[in-house]
Design a protein around this motif. Structure first.
Motif, PDB file in Angstrom:
ATOM      1  N   CYS A  73      -6.612  -1.598  -5.301  1.00  0.00           N
ATOM      2  CA  CYS A  73      -7.533  -1.092  -4.281  1.00  0.00           C
ATOM      3  C   CYS A  73      -7.204   0.345  -3.891  1.00  0.00           C
ATOM      4  N   VAL A  74      -8.220   1.050  -3.386  1.00  0.00           N
ATOM      5  CA  VAL A  74      -8.057   2.445  -2.963  1.00  0.00           C
ATOM      6  C   VAL A  74      -8.743   2.609  -1.608  1.00  0.00           C
ATOM      7  N   GLN A  75      -8.067   3.312  -0.702  1.00  0.00           N
ATOM      8  CA  GLN A  75      -8.696   3.665   0.569  1.00  0.00           C
ATOM      9  C   GLN A  75      -9.277   5.066   0.422  1.00  0.00           C
ATOM     10  N   VAL A  76     -10.593   5.171   0.625  1.00  0.00           N
ATOM     11  CA  VAL A  76     -11.307   6.428   0.434  1.00  0.00           C
ATOM     12  C   VAL A  76     -11.796   6.947   1.781  1.00  0.00           C
ATOM     13  N   ARG A  77     -11.656   8.255   1.988  1.00  0.00           N
ATOM     14  CA  ARG A  77     -12.187   8.919   3.185  1.00  0.00           C
ATOM     15  C   ARG A  77     -13.177   9.980   2.729  1.00  0.00           C
ATOM     16  N   TRP A  78     -14.317  10.064   3.402  1.00  0.00           N
ATOM     17  CA  TRP A  78     -15.338  11.048   3.057  1.00  0.00           C
ATOM     18  C   TRP A  78     -16.072  11.491   4.308  1.00  0.00           C
ATOM     19  N   GLN A 121      -6.145  12.787  -2.741  1.00  0.00           N
ATOM     20  CA  GLN A 121      -6.626  13.102  -4.084  1.00  0.00           C
ATOM     21  C   GLN A 121      -8.153  13.092  -4.104  1.00  0.00           C
ATOM     22  N   PRO A 122      -8.816  14.140  -4.647  1.00  0.00           N
ATOM     23  CA  PRO A 122     -10.275  14.146  -4.696  1.00  0.00           C
ATOM     24  C   PRO A 122     -10.806  13.071  -5.658  1.00  0.00           C
ATOM     25  N   VAL A 123     -11.807  12.335  -5.181  1.00  0.00           N
ATOM     26  CA  VAL A 123     -12.376  11.234  -5.968  1.00  0.00           C
ATOM     27  C   VAL A 123     -13.875  11.129  -5.719  1.00  0.00           C
ATOM     28  N   HIS A 124     -14.549  10.410  -6.615  1.00  0.00           N
ATOM     29  CA  HIS A 124     -15.880   9.877  -6.380  1.00  0.00           C
ATOM     30  C   HIS A 124     -15.691   8.367  -6.301  1.00  0.00           C
ATOM     31  N   ALA A 125     -16.384   7.733  -5.369  1.00  0.00           N
ATOM     32  CA  ALA A 125     -16.240   6.288  -5.217  1.00  0.00           C
ATOM     33  C   ALA A 125     -17.579   5.661  -4.866  1.00  0.00           C
ATOM     34  N   TYR A 126     -17.773   4.433  -5.307  1.00  0.00           N
ATOM     35  CA  TYR A 126     -18.942   3.661  -4.923  1.00  0.00           C
ATOM     36  C   TYR A 126     -18.559   2.816  -3.717  1.00  0.00           C
ATOM     37  N   VAL A 185       0.839  -1.200   0.000  1.00  0.00           N
ATOM     38  CA  VAL A 185       0.000   0.000   0.000  1.00  0.00           C
ATOM     39  C   VAL A 185       0.872   1.248   0.000  1.00  0.00           C
ATOM     40  N   THR A 186       0.507   2.217  -0.828  1.00  0.00           N
ATOM     41  CA  THR A 186       1.202   3.501  -0.896  1.00  0.00           C
ATOM     42  C   THR A 186       0.314   4.577  -0.286  1.00  0.00           C
ATOM     43  N   PRO A 187       0.730   5.204   0.825  1.00  0.00           N
ATOM     44  CA  PRO A 187      -0.072   6.304   1.353  1.00  0.00           C
ATOM     45  C   PRO A 187       0.052   7.525   0.451  1.00  0.00           C
ATOM     46  N   ALA A 188      -1.011   8.308   0.362  1.00  0.00           N
ATOM     47  CA  ALA A 188      -1.010   9.499  -0.481  1.00  0.00           C
ATOM     48  C   ALA A 188      -0.165  10.593   0.152  1.00  0.00           C
ATOM     49  N   ILE A 224     -23.589   3.324  -2.492  1.00  0.00           N
ATOM     50  CA  ILE A 224     -23.749   4.769  -2.565  1.00  0.00           C
ATOM     51  C   ILE A 224     -22.518   5.366  -3.230  1.00  0.00           C
ATOM     52  N   ARG A 225     -22.706   6.497  -3.882  1.00  0.00           N
ATOM     53  CA  ARG A 225     -21.587   7.209  -4.512  1.00  0.00           C
ATOM     54  C   ARG A 225     -21.214   8.354  -3.589  1.00  0.00           C
ATOM     55  N   VAL A 226     -19.965   8.359  -3.151  1.00  0.00           N
ATOM     56  CA  VAL A 226     -19.501   9.389  -2.226  1.00  0.00           C
ATOM     57  C   VAL A 226     -18.467  10.272  -2.910  1.00  0.00           C
ATOM     58  N   ALA A 227     -18.421  11.517  -2.488  1.00  0.00           N
ATOM     59  CA  ALA A 227     -17.368  12.436  -2.910  1.00  0.00           C
ATOM     60  C   ALA A 227     -16.399  12.505  -1.736  1.00  0.00           C
ATOM     61  N   GLY A 228     -15.169  12.096  -1.980  1.00  0.00           N
ATOM     62  CA  GLY A 228     -14.197  12.064  -0.898  1.00  0.00           C
ATOM     63  C   GLY A 228     -12.791  12.222  -1.411  1.00  0.00           C
ATOM     64  N   HIS A 229     -11.863  11.610  -0.692  1.00  0.00           N
ATOM     65  CA  HIS A 229     -10.445  11.693  -1.049  1.00  0.00           C
ATOM     66  C   HIS A 229      -9.816  10.309  -0.961  1.00  0.00           C
ATOM     67  N   ALA A 230      -8.974  10.000  -1.941  1.00  0.00           N
ATOM     68  CA  ALA A 230      -8.159   8.787  -1.888  1.00  0.00           C
ATOM     69  C   ALA A 230      -6.978   9.089  -0.984  1.00  0.00           C
ATOM     70  N   ILE A 231      -6.832   8.277   0.075  1.00  0.00           N
ATOM     71  CA  ILE A 231      -5.756   8.535   1.038  1.00  0.00           C
ATOM     72  C   ILE A 231      -4.660   7.480   0.992  1.00  0.00           C
ATOM     73  N   ALA A 232      -4.909   6.370   0.301  1.00  0.00           N
ATOM     74  CA  ALA A 232      -3.899   5.322   0.109  1.00  0.00           C
ATOM     75  C   ALA A 232      -4.390   4.413  -1.013  1.00  0.00           C
ATOM     76  N   TRP A 233      -3.442   3.693  -1.637  1.00  0.00           N
ATOM     77  CA  TRP A 233      -3.833   2.800  -2.725  1.00  0.00           C
ATOM     78  C   TRP A 233      -2.712   1.823  -3.031  1.00  0.00           C
ATOM     79  N   ASN A 234      -3.070   0.839  -3.831  1.00  0.00           N
ATOM     80  CA  ASN A 234      -2.091  -0.045  -4.468  1.00  0.00           C
ATOM     81  C   ASN A 234      -2.613  -0.291  -5.884  1.00  0.00           C
ATOM     82  N   THR A 235      -2.136  -1.313  -6.551  1.00  0.00           N
ATOM     83  CA  THR A 235      -2.512  -1.494  -7.956  1.00  0.00           C
ATOM     84  C   THR A 235      -3.970  -1.881  -8.152  1.00  0.00           C
TER      85      THR A 235
END
Length: 101
Positions: free
Chosen positions: A75-80, A49-54, A42-45, A62-73
């Motif tokens: 998966c993405v960790q989203v905070r909203w 980064q601003p994102v929309h995520a399901y 996992v790579t922390p941001a 639900i579709r949320v407007a949030g931020h990607a705070i970590a990811w790998n090839t």
């Protein structure tokens, strides 16, 4: 004078229902073991980064407007900002996320 069991049961049932509803409103997140097994480290941001995520909440997507705070090839960790005072987070598949730059 005896207690009224009918209303006591009703109050107990209301508390049980409130706890079940609170659990149902929690977002589902991929387990971290699956995240690392599927996509590697996992790579922390450096900056979120601003994102929309399901995100799955209970049995609903639900579709949320949030931020990607970590990811790998894969998966993405989203905070909203959710309905709670605390921000909510969940790991989701990368295909469920779109950048909003």
């Amino acid at each position: 004078m005896g207690s009224n069991r009918r209303y006591g049961d009703s109050i107990s049932r209301q508390k049980d229902n409130a706890r079940a509803e609170a659990r149902a409103l929690q977002p589902s997140s991929l387990p971290i073991e699956l995240v690392t097994a599927a996509g590697g480290p996992v790579t922390p941001a450096a900056s979120p980064q601003p994102v929309h995520a399901y995100v799955e909440v209970g049995v609903t997507l639900i579709r949320v407007a949030g931020h990607a705070i970590a990811w790998n090839t894969r998966c993405v960790q989203v905070r909203w900002a959710g309905t709670n005072p605390e921000p909510q987070e969940a790991w989701v598949w990368a295909s469920a996320v779109t950048r909003t730059n």
